[in-house]
Motif scaffolding. Structure first.
Motif, PDB file in Angstrom:
ATOM      1  N   HIS A  11      36.045  35.728 -24.552  1.00 18.26           N
ATOM      2  CA  HIS A  11      36.542  34.636 -25.404  1.00 18.26           C
ATOM      3  C   HIS A  11      36.503  35.033 -26.880  1.00 18.26           C
ATOM      4  N   ILE A  12      35.392  35.575 -27.320  1.00 20.75           N
ATOM      5  CA  ILE A  12      35.260  35.978 -28.725  1.00 20.75           C
ATOM      6  C   ILE A  12      36.226  37.108 -29.058  1.00 20.75           C
ATOM      7  N   TRP A  13      36.390  38.052 -28.154  1.00 16.20           N
ATOM      8  CA  TRP A  13      37.290  39.186 -28.381  1.00 16.20           C
ATOM      9  C   TRP A  13      38.734  38.697 -28.521  1.00 16.20           C
ATOM     10  N   ASP A  14      39.129  37.753 -27.659  1.00 17.51           N
ATOM     11  CA  ASP A  14      40.512  37.262 -27.670  1.00 17.51           C
ATOM     12  C   ASP A  14      40.783  36.259 -28.789  1.00 17.51           C
TER      13      ASP A  14
ATOM     14  N   GLY B 228      38.479  35.415 -31.523  1.00 20.58           N
ATOM     15  CA  GLY B 228      37.744  35.568 -32.773  1.00 20.58           C
ATOM     16  C   GLY B 228      36.556  34.622 -32.834  1.00 20.58           C
ATOM     17  N   TYR B 229      35.809  34.691 -33.929  1.00 20.70           N
ATOM     18  CA  TYR B 229      34.620  33.870 -34.111  1.00 20.70           C
ATOM     19  C   TYR B 229      34.407  33.651 -35.598  1.00 20.70           C
ATOM     20  N   SER B 230      34.150  32.405 -35.965  1.00 20.70           N
ATOM     21  CA  SER B 230      33.913  32.066 -37.373  1.00 20.70           C
ATOM     22  C   SER B 230      32.517  31.478 -37.524  1.00 20.70           C
TER      23      SER B 230
ATOM     24  N   PHE C  96      35.091  36.976 -37.462  1.00 23.56           N
ATOM     25  CA  PHE C  96      35.259  38.177 -36.637  1.00 23.56           C
ATOM     26  C   PHE C  96      36.614  38.050 -35.963  1.00 23.56           C
ATOM     27  N   SER C  97      37.451  39.066 -36.089  1.00 25.19           N
ATOM     28  CA  SER C  97      38.760  39.051 -35.450  1.00 25.19           C
ATOM     29  C   SER C  97      39.208  40.492 -35.207  1.00 25.19           C
ATOM     30  N   VAL C  98      39.395  40.823 -33.949  1.00 24.54           N
ATOM     31  CA  VAL C  98      39.866  42.168 -33.605  1.00 24.54           C
ATOM     32  C   VAL C  98      41.295  42.347 -34.100  1.00 24.54           C
TER      33      VAL C  98
ATOM     34  N   LEU D   2      35.628  43.115 -38.389  1.00 32.54           N
ATOM     35  CA  LEU D   2      34.690  43.479 -37.338  1.00 32.54           C
ATOM     36  C   LEU D   2      33.228  43.179 -37.651  1.00 32.54           C
ATOM     37  N   GLU D   3      32.958  42.445 -38.720  1.00 35.50           N
ATOM     38  CA  GLU D   3      31.587  42.024 -39.013  1.00 35.50           C
ATOM     39  C   GLU D   3      31.220  40.912 -38.038  1.00 35.50           C
ATOM     40  N   PHE D   4      29.986  40.930 -37.530  1.00 34.64           N
ATOM     41  CA  PHE D   4      29.569  39.937 -36.537  1.00 34.64           C
ATOM     42  C   PHE D   4      28.128  39.524 -36.798  1.00 34.64           C
TER      43      PHE D   4
END
Length: 76
Positions: free
Chosen positions: A37-40, A42-44, A54-56, A61-63
């Motif tokens: 889910h996070i890979w597809d 992203g994560y804020s 974070f967004s591929v 790529l900072e997490f």
């Protein structure tokens, strides 16, 4: 804060081994769902009043070292 602990299962009975196996398999399954889910998607998050992401796809790529609890709701 304890971050790790060691447990010996050498002397556990079969039922305890089976329950531990079920737990580890479920943990892996849920972790894979979250990572996908996070890979597809992203994560804020916010760090020191600064919005981070974070967004591929965007090569951001900072997490964070810890996830917020709302990620569980987002993964459903």
């Amino acid at each position: 804060m304890i971050k790790t602990s060691k447990h010996i299962t050498k002397f556990s009975n079969k039922n305890k081994h089976d329950n531990l196996k079920l737990f580890v398999n479920e943990y892996r399954r849920v972790a894979q769902i979250m990572v996908d889910h996070i890979w597809d998607n992203g994560y804020s998050w916010t760090y020191k009043e600064e919005n981070k992401k974070f967004s591929v796809k965007e090569n951001l790529l900072e997490f964070p070292s810890m996830l917020t609890s709302d990620i569980v709701k987002k993964c459903n």
